[in-house]
Design an enzyme around this catalytic site. Structure first.
Site, short mmCIF file in Angstrom:
data_model
loop_
_atom_site.label_atom_id
_atom_site.label_comp_id
_atom_site.label_asym_id
_atom_site.label_seq_id
_atom_site.Cartn_x
_atom_site.Cartn_y
_atom_site.Cartn_z
N LYS A 148 0.86 -1.19 0.00
CA LYS A 148 0.00 0.00 0.00
C LYS A 148 0.89 1.24 0.00
O LYS A 148 1.76 1.40 0.87
CB LYS A 148 -0.87 -0.05 1.26
CG LYS A 148 -2.16 0.73 1.16
CD LYS A 148 -3.00 0.42 2.39
CE LYS A 148 -4.29 1.17 2.39
NZ LYS A 148 -4.96 1.03 3.69
C1 E4P Z 1 -8.06 2.33 3.47
O1 E4P Z 1 -7.53 1.29 3.11
C2 E4P Z 1 -7.99 2.87 4.83
O2 E4P Z 1 -7.40 1.91 5.67
C3 E4P Z 1 -9.33 3.12 5.44
O3 E4P Z 1 -10.40 2.66 4.66
C4 E4P Z 1 -9.48 4.46 6.05
O4 E4P Z 1 -10.76 4.52 6.66
P1 E4P Z 1 -11.15 5.60 7.77
O5 E4P Z 1 -11.48 6.87 7.08
O6 E4P Z 1 -12.36 4.99 8.42
O7 E4P Z 1 -9.97 5.73 8.68
#
Ligand code: E4P
Length: 219
Positions: free
Chosen positions: A87
């Site tokens: 990522k």
């Molecule tokens: C994406 O992969 C992130 O980990 C995640 O979806 C962020 O979500 P949040 O806005 O609930 O922190």
């Protein structure tokens, strides 16, 4: 549409896997910190533990923000397990790193995407997944699902193979919205997935069926 769970919590990952509808996991540094996971060795062991539970892709985020370091970190993460997806944040060096990983056959997830232009760049660089954060857009009164629609249109126009991974999903309405638009994947909390089970007519209908069965059996 694939269902990913957005957590580093092993119990929740197991529960989602046991439900039989889980296709993968996404994590991020905040989610790892929430589970109290810190230090290189613990982080690595935690990713290994997640991979051992899940049948599907597991996103592991790089911490570095410069190209050379991202490559080093991403290659090490990718070596942990075939399920690992590196990522990478949507920044200039991140796009360069995604291009590099894509040439090497290493799967990537371009994270922190908030505009269609960013999603276009990620696809051009060869990202496996692009993660538009719909919940965080909704939080600032911007239409998160509208962004998914825009990206779907652009990717379909040019047959980009990059998969739209709707992220920052907060509830079952988000999941349904993504499914209607045609997002390839959604990632959210277990609560958003299990909320799909719920309907008051299911509960009352089942209670009636069971009561009628008991009455007929003379119980
Ligand atoms: C994406 O992969 C992130 O980990 C995640 O979806 C962020 O979500 P949040 O806005 O609930 O922190």
């Amino acid at each position: 549409m694939k269902f990913f769970i957005d957590t580093a919590n092993l119990e929740q990952i197991k529960e989602a896997q046991d439900l039989g509808v889980l296709d993968g996991v996404t994590t991020n540094p905040s989610l790892m910190a929430k589970e109290g996971i810190s230090g290189d060795e613990n982080v690595i062991n935690h990713y290994k533990a997640i991979c051992a539970i899940v049948d599907g892709d597991v996103s592991a985020e790089v911490i570095s923000t410069n190209y050379e370091e991202m490559i080093k970190e991403g290659e090490a993460l990718a070596k942990l397990d075939d399920k690992i997806v590196v990522k990478v944040p949507m920044i200039k060096d991140g796009i360069k790193a995604i291009k590099y990983f894509s040439k090497k056959g290493i799967k990537t997830n371009c994270t922190l995407v908030f505009s269609a232009g960013q999603a276009l760049l990620a696809a051009k660089a060869g990202a496996t997944y692009v993660s538009p954060f719909i919940g965080r857009l909704d939080d600032i009164s911007t239409d998160g699902l509208g962004l998914i629609e825009e990206i779907r249109l652009i990717y379909d126009n040019y047959s980009f193979p990059t998969q739209i991974l709707a992220a920052s999903v907060r509830n079952s309405a988000h999941i349904l919205g993504c499914a209607k638009i045609g997002a390839d994947v959604m990632t959210g909390p277990l609560s958003a997935i299990t909320a799909l089970l719920k309907h008051p007519l299911t509960d009352s209908g089942l209670a009636t069926f069971l009561a009628d069965h008991a009455k007929a059996a003379g119980k």
